[in-house]
Design a protein around this motif. Structure first.
Motif, PDB file in Angstrom:
ATOM      1  N   GLU A 154      -5.941  -2.745  -0.229  1.00 65.43           N
ATOM      2  CA  GLU A 154      -7.544  -2.671   0.445  1.00 65.43           C
ATOM      3  C   GLU A 154      -9.049  -3.000   0.449  1.00 65.43           C
ATOM      4  O   GLU A 154      -9.638  -3.438   1.681  1.00 65.43           O
ATOM      5  CB  GLU A 154      -7.192  -0.991   0.965  1.00 65.43           C
ATOM      6  CG  GLU A 154      -6.585  -0.811   1.888  1.00 65.43           C
ATOM      7  CD  GLU A 154      -6.254   1.204   2.130  1.00 65.43           C
ATOM      8  OE1 GLU A 154      -7.014   2.138   1.041  1.00 65.43           O
ATOM      9  OE2 GLU A 154      -5.628   1.944   2.567  1.00 65.43           O
ATOM     10  N   ALA A 202      -2.568   1.013  -2.809  1.00 64.90           N
ATOM     11  CA  ALA A 202      -3.579   1.054  -1.799  1.00 64.90           C
ATOM     12  C   ALA A 202      -4.937   0.665  -1.452  1.00 64.90           C
ATOM     13  O   ALA A 202      -5.339  -0.077  -1.383  1.00 64.90           O
ATOM     14  CB  ALA A 202      -2.848   2.270  -0.562  1.00 64.90           C
ATOM     15  N   HIS A 250       0.987  -1.227  -0.289  1.00 64.66           N
ATOM     16  CA  HIS A 250      -0.331  -0.033   0.393  1.00 64.66           C
ATOM     17  C   HIS A 250       0.775   1.298  -0.196  1.00 64.66           C
ATOM     18  O   HIS A 250       0.628   2.294   0.114  1.00 64.66           O
ATOM     19  CB  HIS A 250      -1.103  -0.302   0.830  1.00 64.66           C
ATOM     20  CG  HIS A 250      -0.145  -0.360   2.378  1.00 64.66           C
ATOM     21  ND1 HIS A 250       0.117   0.466   3.171  1.00 64.66           N
ATOM     22  CD2 HIS A 250      -0.174  -1.937   3.434  1.00 64.66           C
ATOM     23  CE1 HIS A 250       0.925  -0.040   4.585  1.00 64.66           C
ATOM     24  NE2 HIS A 250       0.544  -1.297   3.937  1.00 64.66           N
TER      25      HIS A 250
END
Length: 156
Positions: free
Chosen positions: A137, A133, A127
């Motif tokens: 995520e 990211a 990330h």
């Protein structure tokens, strides 16, 4: 022998009972939803440490003289087939407890999130950039939703 062996080592006081099963479920789900392919017998360790241990590791390996919630030490090339020694995930109990309280989530849900997060790092996810990211995520959120855990990034 299981295709994926997970060793959970409790190396500090205060960790609750029953984390081995939570760890196995979280990592199993992360493996199945990631792009990783199990290519033989594989092993990883999850170390349940304290802030002092985590601070030393973080200082030694990342040059940051502070504790952190989770550290991952991969032994695989990024996104390579999963076999042999995958790596180590180290968690800091006090930091995890503090963050769970601050986030108003259960200890178990936050623990599960950090195990998934650490495991994805072992596989090669990161990330460091916005694009990385978003991918990492998003995958974490998807895995956690399957486990009945709310999106940890919803308010960030």
């Amino acid at each position: 022998m299981q295709p994926l062996s997970i060793v959970v080592a409790v190396e500090a006081d205060g960790w609750p009972e029953g984390l081995e099963q939570i760890t196995e479920i979280a990592i199993g789900e992360a493996l199945s939803q990631s792009s990783a392919k199990l290519a033989g017998v594989a092993e990883l360790s999850v170390v349940l440490a304290d802030d002092a241990t985590q601070r030393e590791l973080n200082k030694q390996w990342r040059g940051q003289d502070k504790s952190t919630n989770v550290l991952s030490f991969p032994q695989l090339e990024h996104f390579s087939p999963v076999s042999g020694l995958i790596g180590d995930i180290i968690l800091a109990r006090e930091t995890l407890e503090r963050e769970a309280a601050d986030l108003q989530v259960s200890f178990t849900d936050h623990y599960t999130h950090l195990v998934v997060h650490g495991f994805l790092h072992l596989l090669g996810y990161d990330h460091e950039t916005e694009e990385e990211a978003l991918v990492m995520e998003g995958l974490e959120t998807q895995i956690l939703a399957t486990l009945g855990i709310a999106d940890p990034y919803a308010d960030s």
